[in-house]
Design an enzyme around this catalytic site. Structure first.
Site, mmCIF file in Angstrom:
data_model
loop_
_atom_site.group_PDB
_atom_site.id
_atom_site.type_symbol
_atom_site.label_atom_id
_atom_site.label_comp_id
_atom_site.label_asym_id
_atom_site.label_seq_id
_atom_site.Cartn_x
_atom_site.Cartn_y
_atom_site.Cartn_z
ATOM 1 N N HIS A 1 -7.133 -5.841 -0.588
ATOM 2 C CA HIS A 1 -6.056 -4.858 -0.602
ATOM 3 C C HIS A 1 -4.835 -5.257 0.220
ATOM 4 O O HIS A 1 -3.748 -4.722 0.007
ATOM 5 C CB HIS A 1 -6.600 -3.517 -0.077
ATOM 6 C CG HIS A 1 -5.604 -2.408 -0.106
ATOM 7 N ND1 HIS A 1 -5.025 -1.947 -1.275
ATOM 8 C CD2 HIS A 1 -5.069 -1.651 0.901
ATOM 9 C CE1 HIS A 1 -4.182 -0.961 -0.990
ATOM 10 N NE2 HIS A 1 -4.191 -0.761 0.318
ATOM 11 N N SER B 1 0.841 -1.196 0.000
ATOM 12 C CA SER B 1 0.000 0.000 0.000
ATOM 13 C C SER B 1 0.883 1.256 0.000
ATOM 14 O O SER B 1 1.765 1.394 -0.846
ATOM 15 C CB SER B 1 -0.957 -0.046 1.187
ATOM 16 O OG SER B 1 -1.983 0.898 1.045
ATOM 17 N N ASP C 1 -9.089 -6.059 -5.041
ATOM 18 C CA ASP C 1 -8.760 -4.845 -4.282
ATOM 19 C C ASP C 1 -9.813 -3.771 -4.538
ATOM 20 O O ASP C 1 -9.985 -3.323 -5.671
ATOM 21 C CB ASP C 1 -7.372 -4.348 -4.686
ATOM 22 C CG ASP C 1 -6.855 -3.246 -3.772
ATOM 23 O OD1 ASP C 1 -7.665 -2.611 -3.069
ATOM 24 O OD2 ASP C 1 -5.629 -3.021 -3.755
#
Length: 334
Positions: free
Chosen positions: A302, A152, A274
């Site tokens: 995610h 991320s 995601d």
């Protein structure tokens, strides 16, 4: 074979990873917030017992910096795990033991301003400080070119670091990378009052509880409750809001121009489901990096290293072994 499925983990009882690696409750470091005792996930509890603070000096600051150190050092390149936005090394509670079990020298490092470092004497927590702090930690303790893993927003941290200190990074692994955010440096109207209001909302249990259902494809109510407590644990420190606001006011990460500067071979991992970052951005990232491969994980959201730890560990292990094989192949030619 590495096998561990987060969705099938027992929450209320001790669990065992393959080959007799038992996960059980032990004494927690005294600097962790007392709410760590309320966490039920045995893997999070186990990893929490291994969190240490190491002194790291950068600029005029010295921070007792939190991380999980490897039990065994090796001659091969270490794997260093970062975490996402406003998170901690506990993100790696399921994947870390699999990497370690596979024989990899594995570190899990808290990014300055987040995690469990001692920030009572608050240093700047902007992008430059995060970069400098991590470099000094690497220089003081890791000391070898590393396989740097960033999920991320941690992917933006990893790209910024690899472009700035290429000598410290042998390879990159980017997981559901958040690297195309423009940041706030061109938004001077962002006030401290608004930033603190945002921090208050971000810390709130309802928001974090809701985000779990966006991040994961299949999660039970009881698991989401516990994972919310894990994700909020570092927010219990009295300096958390000030550190976050300092970061938000400083302009955050904008690394899109640095992507093409990354020369290290890169593995991109993406959860096909995601809902936070579209996987089309993973394809874009693959096309813009000079030397990259991309792998997708089906039925995964995610945060694959939480939701599909066995798949992520297997991909990282294969990527590391590819590097080791090429190094041996090169050495035999001379």
């Amino acid at each position: 074979m590495l096998t561990l499925t987060a969705s099938s983990l027992p929450i209320h009882t001790a669990s065992t990873i393959q080959r007799g690696l038992t996960v059980r409750s032990d004494a927690f470091p005294p600097f962790l917030p007392k709410q760590v005792e309320n966490i039920k996930d045995p893997f999070a509890r186990k990893l929490a017992t291994r969190i240490e603070r190491l002194p790291v000096s950068f600029g005029e600051n010295c921070v007792m910096s939190s991380c999980v150190k490897p039990l065994v050092r090796s001659e091969t390149s270490p794997v260093v795990l970062l975490h996402g936005f406003d998170s901690s090394c506990l993100e790696w509670r399921y994947t870390y033991p699999l990497l370690e079990e596979a024989g990899l020298e594995t570190w899990a490092v808290d990014i300055l301003g987040w995690g469990f470092s001692d920030l009572e004497r608050l240093p700047p927590c902007n992008v430059a400080s995060k970069r400098d702090h991590f470099f000094q930690l690497w220089k003081s303790y890791i000391k070898k070119p590393m396989i740097l893993v960033g999920p991320s927003l941690g992917a933006a941290v990893a790209i910024d670091f690899a472009a700035s200190y290429p000598e410290a990074v042998e390879r990159l692994v980017l997981i559901d990378a958040s690297v195309y955010t423009e940041g706030t440096e061109n938004q001077p109207t962002l006030s401290k009052m608004l930033a603190y209001a945002g921090a208050y909302i971000l810390k709130s249990f309802p928001l974090r509880f809701y985000v779990n259902f966006l991040c994961f494809t299949d999660i039970s109510l009881s698991t989401s409750l516990d994972w919310t407590n894990i994700g909020r644990l570092h927010c219990r420190f009295p300096w958390w809001e000030d550190a976050l606001v300092d970061f938000m006011m400083s302009g955050v990460y904008n690394v899109s121009a640095q992507i093409e500067q990354v020369k290290q071979r890169t593995l991109i991992i993406w959860g096909e489901e995601d809902q936070i970052i579209n996987n089309k951005l993973g394809v874009r990232l693959h096309s813009e990096l000079p030397d990259a491969i991309i792998r997708q994980i089906p039925d995964c959201g995610h945060i694959p290293h939480v939701e599909r730890p066995s798949s992520v560990a297997k991909m990282i292990l294969e990527f590391v072994r590819e590097a080791q094989y090429k190094e041996v192949e090169y050495s035999t030619q001379f």
